[in-house]
Scaffold this active site. Sequence first.
Site, PDB file in Angstrom:
ATOM      1  CB  SER A  87      20.282  -0.862 -18.097  1.00 34.76           C
ATOM      2  OG  SER A  87      19.719  -0.349 -19.274  1.00 34.76           O
ATOM      3  CG  HIS A  94      15.368  -2.872 -19.361  1.00 37.44           C
ATOM      4  ND1 HIS A  94      16.529  -3.201 -20.019  1.00 37.44           N
ATOM      5  CD2 HIS A  94      15.679  -1.786 -18.599  1.00 37.44           C
ATOM      6  CE1 HIS A  94      17.489  -2.355 -19.691  1.00 37.44           C
ATOM      7  NE2 HIS A  94      16.996  -1.485 -18.819  1.00 37.44           N
ATOM      8  CG  ASP A 138      15.471  -5.532 -22.082  1.00 35.05           C
ATOM      9  OD1 ASP A 138      14.944  -4.445 -22.399  1.00 35.05           O
ATOM     10  OD2 ASP A 138      16.449  -5.596 -21.318  1.00 35.05           O
TER      11      ASP A 138
END
Length: 741
Positions: A586, A706, A671
């Site tokens: 991320s 995600h 995501d």
Amino acid sequence: MVTPFASSFLCLYLQAPASNMSTIADNAATYRPVPPVAKKVEHRMELFGDVRIDNYYWLRDDSRSDADVLAYLRQENEYTDSVMSATRQLEDQLFAEIKGRIKEDDITAPVRKGSYYYYERTLTGKEYVQHCRSLVSNAESSPTVYDDMPTGPEAPLEHVILDENIKAKDHSFYRIGAFKVSPNNNLVAYAEDKRGNEIHTVHIINVETGEPIGKPLENVTSYLEWAGDENLVYITMDEILRPAKVWLHKLGTEQSSDICLYHEEDDTFSLELHASESEQFLFVASESKTTTIGWYLDVSKPGELKILMPRVCGVDASFSHRGNHFFIRRRTDEFFNSELLACPIDNIFETSLLIPHRKSVKIQDLQLFKDHLVLYERENGLQKVTVYDLPEIDKPLKGLESGRRIEFIDPVYSVDRLESQFSTSILRFSYSSMKTPPSVYAYDMNSGVSVLKKVETVLGGFDASNYVTERKWATAFDGTQIPLSIVYHKNLVKLDSSDPLLLYGYGSYEICIDPYFKGSRLSLLDRGFIFAIAHIRGGGEMGRPWYENGKFLNKKNTFTDFIACAEYLIENKYCTSEKLCIDGRSAGGLLIGAVLNMRPDLFKAAIAGVPFVDVLTTMLDPTIPLTTSEWEEWGDPRKEEFYFYMKSYSPVDNVKAQKYPHILVMAGLHDPRVMYSEPAKFVAKLRDLKTDDNMLLFKCQFGAGHFSNSGRFERLREDAFVCAFLLKALDMIPDPESHKS
């Protein structure tokens, strides 16, 4: 019809002269896969007289249904599978090894709530958990640290409230975002996500029968709390997936008749919701990265929200309740590491100072009990848990005397608060380190007695004494000391520069990456790897200034700190650049992308999970989920100073013709936090410009968001794949085929 992303083999086949057709067929066994090449469609962007050309902007498809985009993503997955085909047997071996360490049939440490123990059970061969409860045999007795749910023949009858394996049966992704039991223990409200996009459906069921109560609530976040036994409070998102409205739902009524308690219209703020430990109040917070507005709701008479913390720019807070007082952890620019205040419920402006601000100690969280206060703090990068005695619940509150600190044994470790009963003196917390599996403790705040209730079982001959954990400090370019947490197998690592090393980093949002245990990591440690975490600026490990010095126009400190940590490890003979691998997810993927562009010579291999790599383009588009709320983290590039600073480090904008290490990039199609197109564009541009023959692999999970796959074994399979990639990149496995591509 051949798509713009025809299969690698077909491309190679069609380009070959007719005389070579038989040669291609005869040599299929030695066929080298050809990476897919994304088409270029010029997309021109201009601001402040600066022109950027994005040839891969077309890869962004908000609907996730464009045929060309999906075809390209499948091509990348097929190419990755082809390159890694020679390691399939190793991957299977690693998966069996990792899976073999876990106790498949197990339960979590039970939590007592009223007359019941609540816990989760996993079953052999099953991907998901069962949510269960059992009666407390002597519910009238006061809990002690020695209380345990009986097992064996004396175990109480177990009731399975919800079996996620059944619910997930027809879905490629399934995750429960919230599981809330009503105060009277008769009902459960749970929020399920069946795509990975973090948009939930809330179901309310009877605990005993499983029968639904009313219709589900649609398009809800995971913020969900009971307001008494007949009402739910929940939060919904707007069109850019920002938590924007808080609602009151009365059981048995239509969702369309729910009452909107508050609508946050400022798109730089997002709503949060949590219940007090006393279960008497709900707190709603509207938060930006620097400012909090707070309200409270009395669950005994749910109606309107009442203000607790007005909007004051730069003042951030969190809230709790005990007796006649609200407790407020407040942070300001002056009191940057927070102070603790209390105010009477009937006069929120009459505050008293309980714990003053301290420059060296950050108050990260607090937990209230009838007679005690627990502070979760940080000092010099390490977590502290401190217990304070409180006066009788109806007595005035004043400054608190010195508390009692709970001591921990490892040089680096991680502590997490767990749900505890407000009316007792028993604090429950989870402790782990890089060599200590997660362990649940019950701590008696009156006597100081601590009892281990459960330790995560690690099978396969695991012995914690075989591993060494260390804490070291690297020196950044400006002289700042950066903490490093390190673990390795004492019998396998030589510390003579010959060992392989995996360095992990994050460094954003004031998030602390504490030294934690991960069972699958043992497959690397037991092959002689060293694992290290760089606690770089932008995180919160060393207090609020640590975060401030790694954001906005200081963001590059995050990247140079990581590089300094890598250089420290090399200089001190933990590894060489030929043995140094790096990993981040991320915002940590942004870190990986940035340092790859800055110092590709320093690393042998890199893993970037769901990486935020197209910073400038994303932050210029307020229609993308989360963009508006992120301007206080990265800066607003509609302002010239931020535009050029962000452009100078944004990974997609800084890919250039140079040699790069082996790279594995992973994404989730659904995501909502980092759109799959960002890593896809990064990979496409790298393929076009990089001058080496090292592996560049892209894996997009079509059934995930995600946070990767939802099934526990599916996640272990991904861990095995990553381990196999690292071993292949380092030539640590017998491989008849070259890993060059």
